[in-house]
Design an enzyme around this catalytic site. Structure first.
Site, mmCIF file in Angstrom:
data_model
loop_
_atom_site.group_PDB
_atom_site.id
_atom_site.type_symbol
_atom_site.label_atom_id
_atom_site.label_comp_id
_atom_site.label_asym_id
_atom_site.label_seq_id
_atom_site.Cartn_x
_atom_site.Cartn_y
_atom_site.Cartn_z
ATOM 1 N N GLY A 73 88.314 103.284 -2.270
ATOM 2 C CA GLY A 73 88.978 104.465 -3.140
ATOM 3 C C GLY A 73 90.209 105.092 -3.830
ATOM 4 O O GLY A 73 90.282 103.945 -4.146
ATOM 5 N N GLY A 122 86.618 100.073 0.091
ATOM 6 C CA GLY A 122 85.741 101.302 0.562
ATOM 7 C C GLY A 122 85.235 101.050 -0.748
ATOM 8 O O GLY A 122 83.742 101.939 0.425
ATOM 9 N N GLU A 145 93.557 94.093 0.420
ATOM 10 C CA GLU A 145 94.470 95.794 0.845
ATOM 11 C C GLU A 145 96.229 94.912 1.022
ATOM 12 O O GLU A 145 97.127 95.820 1.093
ATOM 13 C CB GLU A 145 93.935 96.234 1.708
ATOM 14 C CG GLU A 145 92.962 97.700 1.693
ATOM 15 C CD GLU A 145 91.868 97.254 1.490
ATOM 16 O OE1 GLU A 145 90.859 97.792 1.305
ATOM 17 O OE2 GLU A 145 91.703 96.036 1.456
ATOM 18 N N ASP A 153 90.916 98.387 5.914
ATOM 19 C CA ASP A 153 90.328 99.846 6.879
ATOM 20 C C ASP A 153 89.161 100.217 6.679
ATOM 21 O O ASP A 153 88.401 99.552 6.900
ATOM 22 C CB ASP A 153 91.536 100.717 6.161
ATOM 23 C CG ASP A 153 90.758 101.697 4.618
ATOM 24 O OD1 ASP A 153 90.497 100.587 3.940
ATOM 25 O OD2 ASP A 153 90.788 103.028 3.971
#
Length: 383
Positions: A73, A122, A145, A153
Site C-alpha cells: 500500500g 498489500g 510491517e 494486515d
C-alpha cells in the site's frame, strides 16, 4: 484485444486488457513499484465487481508492470494525510483496501496473480486471497510491517496463520523475505513458472473459456516446475521455527531463540533474533496476538479485527510507532526508528487489548463487509 484504463490525474495506474473470456488487469505504477494508491484500489474494486457481474468473463489475470507485482500500500500518502490531522482519511484507505481483499477472497471466478517480481505487504493481500498465485525466479515477497510500526494486515492474520506449522508467526514477526521457491513450498504461491515461460502461459490462459479451477490449474501446471529450495532457506529450519515461534509470548519466542543460539552457531538464528529486536515492540505484541486469533477466524472476521487494529494505530493514542517507522524507513530513510514504548516489558496485556477494541469515537464504525456467497473459497495453504 481491447485495452481500457483508469485515468487518474493523467496517469493510467490500472490498465485492463480484454481477451475473449479473460480480463487481464495490470498495475501500472512501475516507478513506485506499483504501490497501491487510493485511486488504484477504488479502480480495482470497480473492475473486479464489473467482471464478476459479466457472464462473458470467466477469469481474471492480475499482474504488475515493471520489476514489481506490487510493493504494498502507498503508506507514505496515508501518513501524510494523518499528519495533517485527519486519521479518518487514513482509515478510509484501509477500509477500501480490506474490502478489496475480501472481494478477492470470496470471488466467484478464478483470479490468477502473476507474481514476477517484488510482492510486499498489500501486494500479498491483492494476490494470496485469489485462487492461483504464480511465482517465478524473480519473485521476492515479505510483510515487513513490524519494522514499520504496523502489523501484517490485508488479511495476513488469516493467510499467515494457515501456513505450515508456525511459519506464519515467523514470517509475520520478522518480516523475512522469501523467494519464489519458498513461496511455493509454504503455500503463498500455488505454482512456480520460470519467467521466460510467462508469455506462453498468458497466451494459453487467454484462450480459456471456463471458470473451472481444475482446467485452469492444469494449464498453469503445463508451464510449471518445482524449484529447488536454496541450502540456507528458512524453510529448512521448520523444526526450530516450530519450537520457538509456537511460544505464547514474544518474550518467550526471543528467549527460546537465544537458547537455540547457545546450543549451536547458526547465522540464521542470530539474524532472526536481530530482526525481532529491531522491530517495534508494540507491533510485535499486537502482531503475534493477531495471527494467533486468525487461526480460529474466518477471513471476514480477520479483516474486521485488522481494521479495528489499524484505526488504533492511525490514532496513535498508545504508540506513534507507525509514523516513526515510516519516517525512519520511507521518508528520511535513516533506518534508525526510535520506538516508544522502547521495550517489550513496558507493554502490558491491557495495552495490547486496547488495539482489539472498538474505537471510542461516535463517528467511527466497524468495517462493514458486503454480503458474499462464496465463503470461504478454499484453504490458503497446506495445513
Amino acid at each position: 484485444m481491447a485495452q481500457s484504463s483508469s485515468n487518474n490525474g493523467g496517469t493510467d495506474q490500472v490498465l485492463m486488457e480484454e481477451r475473449a473470456s479473460v480480463r487481464t488487469i495490470i498495475l501500472n505504477r512501475p516507478k513506485q513499484l506499483n504501490a497501491l494508491s487510493f485511486p488504484m484500489i477504488s479502480r480495482l474494486l470497480e473492475l473486479f465487481h464489473a467482471s464478476e457481474g459479466d457472464s462473458n468473463v470467466k477469469m481474471i489475470i492480475l499482474k504488475g508492470n515493471g520489476r514489481a507485482f506490487c510493493a504494498g500500500g502507498d503508506v507514505t500518502a496515508v501518513v501524510h494525510n494523518v499528519r495533517q490531522g485527519n486519521w479518518k482519511l487514513g482509515a478510509d484507505y484501509f477500509r477500501e483496501e480490506f474490502t478489496l481483499n475480501y472481494l478477492m477472497a470470496t470471488y466467484s471466478k478464478p483470479q490468477v496473480s502473476i507474481l514476477n517480481g517484488i510482492v510486499m505487504g498489500g501486494g500479498l493481500g491483492a494476490s494470496v486471497h485469489g485462487r492461483f498465485r504464480v511465482a517465478t525466479e524473480k519473485s521476492v515477497c515479505a510483510m515487513p510491517e513490524t519494522a514499520l510500526g504496523l502489523f501484517p494486515d490485508v488479511g495476513a492474520s488469516y493467510f499467515y496463520s494457515r501456513l505450515p506449522g508456525f511459519f506464519g508467526e515467523y514470517a509475520g514477526l520478522t518480516g523475512a523475505r522469501f523467494d519464489g521457491a519458498e513461496m511455493l513450498a509454504c503455500g503463498l504461491a500455488t505454482h512456480f513458472v520460470p519467467s521466460e515461460r510467462l508469455p506462453f502461459l498468458e497466451q494459453a490462459l487467454g484462450k480459456v473459456n471456463t471458470s473451472d479451477p481444475d482446467v485452469i490449474s492444469t494449464i498453469i501446471s503445463r508451464f510449471s516446475n518445482i524449484p529447488k529450495l536454496k541450502a540456507e532457506s528458512p524453510y529448512h529450519k521448520m523444526k526450530i521455527i516450530d519450537r520457538c515461534f509456537s511460544r505464547r509470548t514474544i518474550e518467550e519466542i526471543i528467549s527460546s531463540l537465544e537458547n537455540e543460539a547457545l546450543n549451536k552457531k547458526d547465522d540464521w538464528i542470530s539474524s532472526t533474533i536481530q530482526s525481532l529486536k529491531k522491530a517495534s515492540p508494540t507491533s510485535l505484541k499486537i502482531s503475534l496476538r493477531s495471527i494467533r486469533e486468525g487461526r480460529l477466524q474466518s477471513v471476514g472476521s480477520c479483516l474486521v479485527r485488522e481494521y479495528r487494529m489499524v484505526c488504533h494505530v492511525l490514532r496513535g493514542e498508545f504508540s506513534k510507532d507507525f509514523f516513526e517507522g515510516c519516517r525512519a524507513l520511507l521518508i528520511d530513510k535513516d533506518k534508525n526508528p526510535k520506538w516508544e514504548p522502547s521495550r517489550l516489558e513496558l507493554i502490558s496485556d491491557d495495552d495490547v487489548d486496547r488495539y482489539f477494541s472498538k474505537i471510542d469515537d461516535e463517528d467511527w464504525e466497524d468495517l462493514k463487509l458486503p454480503p458474499r456467497s462464496n465463503l470461504p473459497p478454499y484453504a490458503i495453504a497446506k495445513l
